[in-house]
Design a protein around this motif. Structure first.
Motif, PDB file in Angstrom:
ATOM      1  N   SER A   5       1.809  -0.789   5.857  1.00  0.00           N
ATOM      2  CA  SER A   5       0.592  -0.308   5.202  1.00  0.00           C
ATOM      3  C   SER A   5       1.001   0.370   3.903  1.00  0.00           C
ATOM      4  CB  SER A   5      -0.170   0.656   6.113  1.00  0.00           C
ATOM      5  OG  SER A   5       0.642   1.756   6.434  1.00  0.00           O
ATOM      6  N   MET A  36      -2.389  -6.639   0.674  1.00  0.00           N
ATOM      7  CA  MET A  36      -3.794  -6.743   0.292  1.00  0.00           C
ATOM      8  C   MET A  36      -4.390  -8.102   0.656  1.00  0.00           C
ATOM      9  SD  MET A  36      -3.905  -4.956  -3.408  1.00  0.00           S
ATOM     10  CE  MET A  36      -4.327  -3.227  -3.504  1.00  0.00           C
ATOM     11  N   LYS A  44     -13.462  -8.826   3.155  1.00  0.00           N
ATOM     12  CA  LYS A  44     -12.473  -8.719   2.075  1.00  0.00           C
ATOM     13  C   LYS A  44     -13.080  -9.229   0.764  1.00  0.00           C
ATOM     14  CE  LYS A  44      -8.263  -9.406   2.998  1.00  0.00           C
ATOM     15  NZ  LYS A  44      -6.997  -9.992   3.418  1.00  0.00           N
ATOM     16  N   ARG A  91      -9.800  -3.527  -3.182  1.00  0.00           N
ATOM     17  CA  ARG A  91      -8.981  -3.705  -1.971  1.00  0.00           C
ATOM     18  C   ARG A  91      -8.113  -2.477  -1.723  1.00  0.00           C
ATOM     19  NH1 ARG A  91      -6.905  -9.989  -1.908  1.00  0.00           N
ATOM     20  NH2 ARG A  91      -8.946 -10.928  -1.529  1.00  0.00           N
ATOM     21  N   LEU A  95      -8.123  -0.259   1.710  1.00  0.00           N
ATOM     22  CA  LEU A  95      -6.921  -0.062   2.536  1.00  0.00           C
ATOM     23  C   LEU A  95      -6.474   1.388   2.614  1.00  0.00           C
ATOM     24  CD1 LEU A  95      -4.885  -3.204   1.422  1.00  0.00           C
ATOM     25  CD2 LEU A  95      -5.896  -2.789   3.674  1.00  0.00           C
ATOM     26  N   THR A  96      -6.717   2.157   1.549  1.00  0.00           N
ATOM     27  CA  THR A  96      -6.182   3.520   1.520  1.00  0.00           C
ATOM     28  C   THR A  96      -7.262   4.593   1.511  1.00  0.00           C
ATOM     29  OG1 THR A  96      -6.146   3.692  -0.892  1.00  0.00           O
ATOM     30  CG2 THR A  96      -4.201   2.706   0.185  1.00  0.00           C
TER      31      THR A  96
END
Length: 112
Positions: A5, A36, A44, A91, A95-96
């Motif tokens: 990750s 990603m 997505k 993205r 993700l974060t």
């Protein structure tokens, strides 16, 4: 199986991507892009070509292959580089949880 990750040290690759969103990338940036581009596809962000080499729309992938991509209303691009940068930022946020949209104001946007 564990999956990599994004980490704090991966932020160093943001400017690299903003400067050159298309083409060959450093191994570190390529690792970030692989994260990603991998994983769950549901929702997505993707680019949808409206007119080849002229217009793109922002879309979101469906949960299952074969279902239609949903377009994000009101988001279109006339520059592929800017479109790629926007998808990267979206993205990254997915993700974060971190908003890096200020990266567009740095050197990368000057190369559009």
């Amino acid at each position: 199986m564990s999956r990599y990750s994004l980490q704090e040290e991966d932020k160093q690759y943001i400017d690299e991507f903003m400067k050159k969103p298309i083409g060959y990338h450093s191994p570190g940036l390529q690792r970030v892009l692989n994260v990603m581009r991998g994983g769950d596809v549901n929702g997505k962000y993707v680019l949808v070509i409206l007119e080849p080499y002229r217009r793109w729309a922002l879309g979101r992938l469906p949960a299952r292959r074969g279902e239609p991509i949903s377009l994000v209303e009101g988001v279109e691009y006339t520059c592929q580089l800017q479109a790629e940068r926007d998808v990267f930022i979206r993205r990254w946020r997915d993700l974060t949880g971190e908003d890096i949209s200020d990266a567009l104001n740095r050197e990368g946007s000057a190369n559009a």
